[in-house]
Design a protein around this motif. Structure first.
Motif, mmCIF file in Angstrom:
data_model
loop_
_atom_site.group_PDB
_atom_site.id
_atom_site.type_symbol
_atom_site.label_atom_id
_atom_site.label_comp_id
_atom_site.label_asym_id
_atom_site.label_seq_id
_atom_site.Cartn_x
_atom_site.Cartn_y
_atom_site.Cartn_z
ATOM 1 N N LEU A 286 0.853 -1.231 -0.055
ATOM 2 C CA LEU A 286 0.154 0.093 -0.083
ATOM 3 C C LEU A 286 0.919 1.308 -0.015
ATOM 4 O O LEU A 286 1.778 1.523 0.780
ATOM 5 C CB LEU A 286 -0.791 0.108 1.228
ATOM 6 C CG LEU A 286 -2.011 -0.947 1.289
ATOM 7 C CD1 LEU A 286 -2.502 -1.214 2.725
ATOM 8 C CD2 LEU A 286 -3.266 -0.605 0.338
ATOM 9 N N ASP A 287 0.591 2.328 -0.799
ATOM 10 C CA ASP A 287 1.293 3.442 -0.725
ATOM 11 C C ASP A 287 0.770 4.162 0.579
ATOM 12 O O ASP A 287 1.623 4.864 1.216
ATOM 13 C CB ASP A 287 0.578 4.416 -1.982
ATOM 14 C CG ASP A 287 1.562 5.695 -2.125
ATOM 15 O OD1 ASP A 287 2.793 5.688 -2.587
ATOM 16 O OD2 ASP A 287 0.931 6.964 -1.812
ATOM 17 N N HIS A 288 -0.534 4.236 0.895
ATOM 18 C CA HIS A 288 -1.031 4.847 1.874
ATOM 19 C C HIS A 288 -2.455 4.422 2.051
ATOM 20 O O HIS A 288 -3.175 4.090 1.125
ATOM 21 C CB HIS A 288 -0.827 6.297 2.227
ATOM 22 C CG HIS A 288 -1.696 7.070 1.069
ATOM 23 N ND1 HIS A 288 -1.234 7.126 -0.123
ATOM 24 C CD2 HIS A 288 -2.784 7.855 1.331
ATOM 25 C CE1 HIS A 288 -2.201 7.955 -0.826
ATOM 26 N NE2 HIS A 288 -3.081 8.306 0.110
ATOM 27 N N VAL A 289 -3.162 4.600 3.430
ATOM 28 C CA VAL A 289 -4.404 4.297 3.461
ATOM 29 C C VAL A 289 -5.017 5.812 3.965
ATOM 30 O O VAL A 289 -4.590 6.353 4.742
ATOM 31 C CB VAL A 289 -4.684 3.369 4.503
ATOM 32 C CG1 VAL A 289 -6.062 3.293 4.856
ATOM 33 C CG2 VAL A 289 -3.984 2.153 4.587
ATOM 34 N N GLU A 290 -6.100 6.036 3.196
ATOM 35 C CA GLU A 290 -6.842 7.309 3.607
ATOM 36 C C GLU A 290 -7.981 7.041 4.364
ATOM 37 O O GLU A 290 -8.736 6.404 4.090
ATOM 38 C CB GLU A 290 -6.976 7.854 2.196
ATOM 39 C CG GLU A 290 -7.368 9.380 2.081
ATOM 40 C CD GLU A 290 -7.535 10.057 0.743
ATOM 41 O OE1 GLU A 290 -7.455 11.343 0.720
ATOM 42 O OE2 GLU A 290 -7.660 9.266 -0.301
ATOM 43 N N VAL A 291 -8.148 7.792 5.467
ATOM 44 C CA VAL A 291 -9.398 7.745 6.289
ATOM 45 C C VAL A 291 -9.953 8.879 6.543
ATOM 46 O O VAL A 291 -9.499 10.160 6.875
ATOM 47 C CB VAL A 291 -8.916 7.124 7.604
ATOM 48 C CG1 VAL A 291 -9.975 7.104 8.775
ATOM 49 C CG2 VAL A 291 -7.845 5.993 7.766
ATOM 50 N N PHE A 292 -11.391 8.917 6.028
ATOM 51 C CA PHE A 292 -12.314 10.205 6.227
ATOM 52 C C PHE A 292 -12.930 10.121 7.674
ATOM 53 O O PHE A 292 -13.286 9.045 8.237
ATOM 54 C CB PHE A 292 -13.257 9.959 4.882
ATOM 55 C CG PHE A 292 -12.418 10.296 3.571
ATOM 56 C CD1 PHE A 292 -12.508 11.518 3.124
ATOM 57 C CD2 PHE A 292 -11.893 9.189 3.016
ATOM 58 C CE1 PHE A 292 -11.728 11.845 1.985
ATOM 59 C CE2 PHE A 292 -11.253 9.669 1.911
ATOM 60 C CZ PHE A 292 -11.216 10.855 1.257
ATOM 61 N N PRO A 293 -13.833 11.341 7.817
ATOM 62 C CA PRO A 293 -14.503 10.959 9.155
ATOM 63 C C PRO A 293 -15.712 10.271 9.003
ATOM 64 O O PRO A 293 -16.420 9.793 7.917
ATOM 65 C CB PRO A 293 -15.055 12.552 9.031
ATOM 66 C CG PRO A 293 -14.295 13.347 8.426
ATOM 67 C CD PRO A 293 -13.682 12.358 7.409
ATOM 68 N N ALA A 294 -16.230 9.866 10.109
ATOM 69 C CA ALA A 294 -17.442 8.944 10.214
ATOM 70 C C ALA A 294 -18.601 9.607 9.842
ATOM 71 O O ALA A 294 -18.569 11.017 10.086
ATOM 72 C CB ALA A 294 -17.473 8.105 11.399
ATOM 73 N N SER A 295 -19.771 9.204 9.570
ATOM 74 C CA SER A 295 -20.992 10.089 9.300
ATOM 75 C C SER A 295 -21.587 10.835 10.408
ATOM 76 O O SER A 295 -22.470 11.535 10.614
ATOM 77 C CB SER A 295 -22.123 9.055 8.552
ATOM 78 O OG SER A 295 -22.297 7.898 9.415
ATOM 79 N N ALA A 296 -21.210 9.884 11.851
ATOM 80 C CA ALA A 296 -21.777 10.598 12.884
ATOM 81 C C ALA A 296 -20.915 9.995 14.182
ATOM 82 O O ALA A 296 -20.137 9.005 13.872
ATOM 83 C CB ALA A 296 -23.405 9.827 13.191
ATOM 84 N N ARG A 297 -20.859 10.706 15.149
ATOM 85 C CA ARG A 297 -19.991 10.306 16.286
ATOM 86 C C ARG A 297 -20.500 8.991 16.832
ATOM 87 O O ARG A 297 -21.783 8.679 16.761
ATOM 88 C CB ARG A 297 -20.263 11.490 17.466
ATOM 89 C CG ARG A 297 -19.446 11.272 18.595
ATOM 90 C CD ARG A 297 -19.411 12.368 19.533
ATOM 91 N NE ARG A 297 -19.043 13.636 19.143
ATOM 92 C CZ ARG A 297 -17.907 14.192 19.204
ATOM 93 N NH1 ARG A 297 -16.792 13.505 19.613
ATOM 94 N NH2 ARG A 297 -17.651 15.503 18.575
ATOM 95 N N GLY A 298 -19.378 8.207 17.094
ATOM 96 C CA GLY A 298 -19.872 6.937 17.863
ATOM 97 C C GLY A 298 -19.859 5.721 16.968
ATOM 98 O O GLY A 298 -20.204 4.466 17.403
ATOM 99 N N VAL A 299 -19.911 5.920 15.496
ATOM 100 C CA VAL A 299 -19.962 5.001 14.431
ATOM 101 C C VAL A 299 -18.831 3.904 14.801
ATOM 102 O O VAL A 299 -17.723 4.187 15.039
ATOM 103 C CB VAL A 299 -19.986 5.336 13.019
ATOM 104 C CG1 VAL A 299 -19.973 4.256 12.002
ATOM 105 C CG2 VAL A 299 -21.147 6.241 12.915
ATOM 106 N N ARG A 300 -19.123 2.559 14.806
ATOM 107 C CA ARG A 300 -18.123 1.584 15.207
ATOM 108 C C ARG A 300 -17.937 0.721 14.071
ATOM 109 O O ARG A 300 -17.612 -0.587 14.338
ATOM 110 C CB ARG A 300 -18.900 0.750 16.370
ATOM 111 C CG ARG A 300 -18.768 1.598 17.610
ATOM 112 C CD ARG A 300 -17.422 1.921 18.149
ATOM 113 N NE ARG A 300 -17.318 2.641 19.547
ATOM 114 C CZ ARG A 300 -17.215 3.906 19.604
ATOM 115 N NH1 ARG A 300 -17.110 4.978 18.462
ATOM 116 N NH2 ARG A 300 -17.267 4.425 20.889
#
Length: 320
Positions: A286-300
């Motif tokens: 992997l060159d890198h892993v991109e992480v975006f915010p969850a749709s709402a707080r507390g999403v597991r």
């Protein structure tokens, strides 16, 4: 004053090859099992024939002093914060911080044990601002990755992304294992590793050249052939280049120096492999892993589109 173990000189510009691996093994033993004492590590090191810089045997106290010295990670303290010291490190920043967490946990019975993160050192980034995510525990003590908000000096990112470490690492692990199951991927990995070893040699030469340039700049300043402002500007630029080159070298070494062995059950291999091996294969594929915010707080859960994997082209790497 004796030189620091792991370094070849007082200025700490060169690592001492015959002490790098022993020091890394000592650190690994400390981090793999928190119950392992510094005294036990000293006994192991002495049994392996390793000695301190003055030739003496390792003791509980000498191991502790070594583990508390940020220079072993290429760092120093400035106003109570860890900053780049401008010289190479034997271990990573995360490993040193884990050592400090281990030290604190030995003082407080309820402290959480250090967590061995797989996707640090730029392996995963914030989808909002592209800042590298760092390992950080939540208020509840759960290990996770987060985009640190900007500090007073303007260092950091947007602070908008957080994700549970186990959730992210398991998600990435599933895709990595699936990639390893593809026909011919192992042959591609071997070719890519050979190319990376050559790249590591080239990066080493770049580092040596940068160190020589910094020494030359210091000499010219000492001889008053360049001004103080010119020296500071040159030193700042060279230090930044050294930091980048050493980071690239560390990645290259991780990518080149691991082996999958003959494991038939890759899922079991991933679940039981040392973190260093997981990190190496993840960085290679992997060159890198991109992480975006969850749709709402507390999403597991990992919602669709929240984690984006950017794969390397091994054929291009091995052919470069």
């Amino acid at each position: 004053m004796p030189r620091l173990y792991g370094f070849d000189d007082q200025s700490r510009q060169r690592l001492r090859d015959d002490e790098v691996d022993p020091l890394r093994q000592m650190v690994s033993r400390a981090l793999v099992d928190e119950s392992t004492s510094n005294q036990e590590i000293a006994v192991w090191a002495n049994g392996e024939g390793y000695r301190g810089t003055l030739g003496g045997e390792w003791k509980d106290a000498s191991v502790g002093r070594l583990f508390r010295n940020p220079a072993i990670a290429g760092l120093r303290y400035e106003d109570g914060e860890l900053v780049d010291a401008g010289h190479p490190g034997v271990i990573t920043r995360e490993e040193f911080e884990a050592l400090q967490a281990r030290e604190q946990s030995r003082k407080t019975a309820d402290a959480e044990p250090p967590y061995d993160y797989v996707l640090t050192d730029g392996a995963c980034t914030c989808g909002r601002c592209s800042n590298a995510l760092q390992g950080a525990r939540s208020n509840a003590g759960t290990p996770g990755y987060r985009c640190r908000p900007k500090d007073k000096q303007g260092r950091g990112g947007c602070g908008e992304v957080r994700i549970d470490a186990e959730l992210l690492e398991n998600h990435v692990g599933e895709y990595v294992v699936a990639e390893l199951l593809k026909p011919g991927i192992r042959d591609q990995i071997l070719k890519a590793q050979a190319a990376v070893r050559e790249q590591a040699k080239q990066i080493n030469r770049e580092v040596e050249d940068l160190v020589a340039r910094r020494t030359e700049a210091g000499t010219l300043y000492g001889q008053r052939q360049i001004s103080g402002d010119s020296f500071v500007a040159a030193d700042r630029e060279i230090t930044a280049s050294l930091k980048t080159a050493r980071s690239r070298l560390r990645y290259a070494e991780q990518m080149a120096n691991f082996s999958l062995g003959n494991a038939k059950d890759l899922v079991r291999w991933w679940n039981t492999a040392p973190t260093a091996s997981k990190k190496a294969i993840a960085v290679l594929l992997l060159d890198h892993v991109e992480v975006f915010p969850a749709s709402a707080r507390g999403v597991r859960t990992v919602e669709p589109g929240r984690v984006v994997l950017h794969w390397r082209k091994l054929s291009s790497l091995s052919g470069s």
